[in-house]
Design an enzyme around this catalytic site. Structure first.
Site, PDB file in Angstrom:
ATOM      1  N   HIS A 123     -34.302  17.771 -24.452  1.00 51.91           N
ATOM      2  CA  HIS A 123     -36.038  18.746 -25.320  1.00 51.91           C
ATOM      3  C   HIS A 123     -36.626  17.493 -25.749  1.00 51.91           C
ATOM      4  O   HIS A 123     -35.551  15.818 -25.630  1.00 51.91           O
ATOM      5  CB  HIS A 123     -34.411  19.011 -26.808  1.00 51.91           C
ATOM      6  CG  HIS A 123     -35.638  19.693 -27.835  1.00 51.91           C
ATOM      7  ND1 HIS A 123     -36.686  18.875 -28.767  1.00 51.91           N
ATOM      8  CD2 HIS A 123     -35.753  21.265 -27.339  1.00 51.91           C
ATOM      9  CE1 HIS A 123     -37.032  19.687 -29.641  1.00 51.91           C
ATOM     10  NE2 HIS A 123     -37.009  20.882 -28.917  1.00 51.91           N
ATOM     11  N   ASP A 200     -26.578  14.845 -28.239  1.00 53.73           N
ATOM     12  CA  ASP A 200     -28.065  15.904 -28.550  1.00 53.73           C
ATOM     13  C   ASP A 200     -27.148  17.239 -28.816  1.00 53.73           C
ATOM     14  O   ASP A 200     -26.605  17.836 -27.581  1.00 53.73           O
ATOM     15  CB  ASP A 200     -29.000  16.028 -27.906  1.00 53.73           C
ATOM     16  CG  ASP A 200     -29.884  16.891 -28.357  1.00 53.73           C
ATOM     17  OD1 ASP A 200     -29.317  18.519 -28.674  1.00 53.73           O
ATOM     18  OD2 ASP A 200     -31.098  17.340 -28.650  1.00 53.73           O
ATOM     19  N   GLN A 203     -27.225  22.198 -29.309  1.00 50.61           N
ATOM     20  CA  GLN A 203     -27.107  23.936 -29.326  1.00 50.61           C
ATOM     21  C   GLN A 203     -25.994  24.452 -28.847  1.00 50.61           C
ATOM     22  O   GLN A 203     -25.139  25.250 -28.221  1.00 50.61           O
ATOM     23  CB  GLN A 203     -27.951  24.185 -27.387  1.00 50.61           C
ATOM     24  CG  GLN A 203     -29.186  24.379 -27.535  1.00 50.61           C
ATOM     25  CD  GLN A 203     -30.149  25.424 -28.706  1.00 50.61           C
ATOM     26  OE1 GLN A 203     -29.538  26.300 -28.807  1.00 50.61           O
ATOM     27  NE2 GLN A 203     -31.767  25.758 -28.992  1.00 50.61           N
ATOM     28  N   LYS A 226     -29.287  25.978 -36.761  1.00 56.62           N
ATOM     29  CA  LYS A 226     -29.064  26.634 -35.521  1.00 56.62           C
ATOM     30  C   LYS A 226     -27.765  27.503 -35.317  1.00 56.62           C
ATOM     31  O   LYS A 226     -27.208  28.003 -34.684  1.00 56.62           O
ATOM     32  CB  LYS A 226     -29.141  25.983 -34.215  1.00 56.62           C
ATOM     33  CG  LYS A 226     -30.866  25.526 -34.614  1.00 56.62           C
ATOM     34  CD  LYS A 226     -30.935  24.578 -32.646  1.00 56.62           C
ATOM     35  CE  LYS A 226     -32.597  24.092 -32.720  1.00 56.62           C
ATOM     36  NZ  LYS A 226     -33.789  24.713 -31.832  1.00 56.62           N
ATOM     37  N   CYS A 367     -39.920  22.988 -26.052  1.00 57.66           N
ATOM     38  CA  CYS A 367     -40.197  21.936 -26.039  1.00 57.66           C
ATOM     39  C   CYS A 367     -39.563  20.920 -25.116  1.00 57.66           C
ATOM     40  O   CYS A 367     -38.650  19.959 -25.071  1.00 57.66           O
ATOM     41  CB  CYS A 367     -39.208  21.743 -28.019  1.00 57.66           C
ATOM     42  SG  CYS A 367     -40.180  22.016 -28.580  1.00 57.66           S
TER      43      CYS A 367
END
Ligand code: PMP
Length: 416
Positions: A123, A200, A203, A226, A367
């Site tokens: 991202h 990261d 998700q 999220k 993104c």
């Protein structure tokens, strides 16, 4: 197994009708998830019952809000297996968490000639900050490329991770095409050359069990919104011994111990990294989201994602000839996200047809502009699933796609 119809009753927005009475089908959870009533209520309770600035007052409400705020931090620490709540820094979101590392740790630890390694799946949040660090420090940014099946191509990994590598910064689960990366294995390789590891988890943390001790990462970034929590609250986990040596990011109230007109000393961890009034309601809401997820069990959440993805990939086979579907075929290597493109139908047109049927998907580059360009398309259509989605909603998506292909496709969509 999740009891999805019971879960759906907890999410007021899922009974919303859009346009001329279409039930809302929310397939955009990778952008932001919907919120259960318990999360919404925790925020109402905070504002109605004990709204007060934290860490500052001696009065009852401040004591109460501080306790709830710090309790939420402990919930986050336990949720990701952190060694202590001192390792949990509240931020606004994943983007701010990663930028914090780029503005603090990287300034002290990346030097000319060093290498920063990211993946081709990043991202922009985990790419653009490292471009700047590399440029400013005269370091080199290297990329782990994609294999044919759009998992990572690790054939050259022992060259890519080498003694010059100072940081491996990688997404655990791609928001764009759903690929799940072997972060634990890559972290071990990074450790072997003395590089730091940033994951990261925007998700992954909402969708699967994530344990920082198991991965052995130095940094983990993720966002509350999220994972059923509110917007405006995010987390940066930092390994304790690294955090102790990191310079503060923002300076001002609450992050200091002693201040004179000339100088200042820093508060203890983690408050040293939280200058100014934090998002108390957001943190408390995120704590409630974690309670909700724990009540379901993260293994169950992950299994549900995998089942929905498998159902989507199986159903989409019907359109295999016409539709390009991205990401590894094996649902174990990807989940929660199905990204696709039809040569004759612009994703925005597809998104508009689906929208009229009450189906919310995301269209664009998500993104991840370099990644989507490398797929040879300007944009993709992306359906992303979460714990409240059903196979019937996936079927409705397929029907909607077929309708769009009938409208726009050049002789396509005949399969339906
Ligand atoms: N990384 C990934 C993998 C993401 O999916 C996102 C959000 N789409 C981000 C980073 C940025 O998250 P936020 O916008 O909450 O900062």
């Amino acid at each position: 197994m999740l009891d999805v119809s019971k879960i759906r009753e907890d999410f007021p927005i899922l009974s919303k009708k859009v346009y001329d009475g279409q039930p809302l089908i929310w397939l955009d959870s990778a952008a932001t998830s919907q919120k259960p009533r318990s999360v919404i209520q925790s925020i109402v309770d905070y504002y109605e019952g004990f709204n007060a600035n934290v860490h500052r007052g001696v009065h009852a409400l401040s004591i109460e809000s501080t306790a709830a705020f710090e309790d939420a931090r402990q919930k986050v620490a336990d949720f990701i297996g952190a060694e202590s709540s001192e390792c949990i820094i509240w931020t606004r979101n994943t983007t701010e968490s990663i930028n914090l590392v780029a503005h603090t740790w990287a300034q002290e630890n990346i030097h000319a000639g060093d290498e920063i390694l990211v993946t081709a799946l990043e991202h922009h949040s985990n790419l653009v900050p490292w471009q700047k660090v590399a440029r400013d420090k005269k370091a080199t940014l290297r990329i782990i490329p994609l294999a044919k099946d759009q998992s990572l191509d690790l054939s050259e990994i022992d060259t890519l991770i080498n003694p010059r590598t100072k940081l491996v910064a990688m997404v655990q689960k791609s928001n764009s095409i759903g690929t799940t990366n072997p972060v634990k294995e890559l972290a071990a390789k990074a450790r072997a050359v003395g590089a730091a590891v940033l994951v990261d988890g925007a998700q992954s943390v909402p969708h699967m069990p994530v344990d920082v001790a198991d991965i052995d990462c130095d940094f983990l970034a993720f966002s509350g919104h999220k994972m059923l929590g509110p917007t405006g609250i995010g987390v940066l986990y930092v390994k304790h011994d690294i955090l102790e040596r990191m310079e503060p990011f923002l300076r001002g109230g609450d992050m200091v111990l002693e201040v004179s007109y000339e100088d200042a000393s820093w508060n203890s961890l983690p408050w040293r990294f939280e200058a100014g009034t934090p998002n108390m309601a957001g943190a408390i809401g995120m704590g409630a989201a974690i309670d909700y997820l724990n009540g379901l069990g993260m293994e169950n959440v992950r299994d549900h994602d995998i089942q929905l993805t498998k159902h989507a990939l199986d159903s989409f086979k019907e359109l295999e000839e016409e539709l390009e579907i991205y990401g590894p075929k094996d649902p174990a290597l990807r989940s929660g996200v199905v990204s696709f493109h039809h040569p004759d139908v612009h994703p925005h047109d597809l998104g508009t047809v689906l929208d009229r049927r009450g189906i919310a998907i995301r269209t664009g580059h998500h993104c991840t502009m370099p990644l989507v360009r490398s797929l040879g398309v300007p944009a993709t259509a992306r359906a992303s699933f979460y714990l409240y989605n059903t196979n019937e909603e996936v079927d409705a998506l397929l029907d909607g796609i077929k309708e769009a292909l009938r409208y726009f496709g050049n002789g396509a969509g005949t399969a339906g």
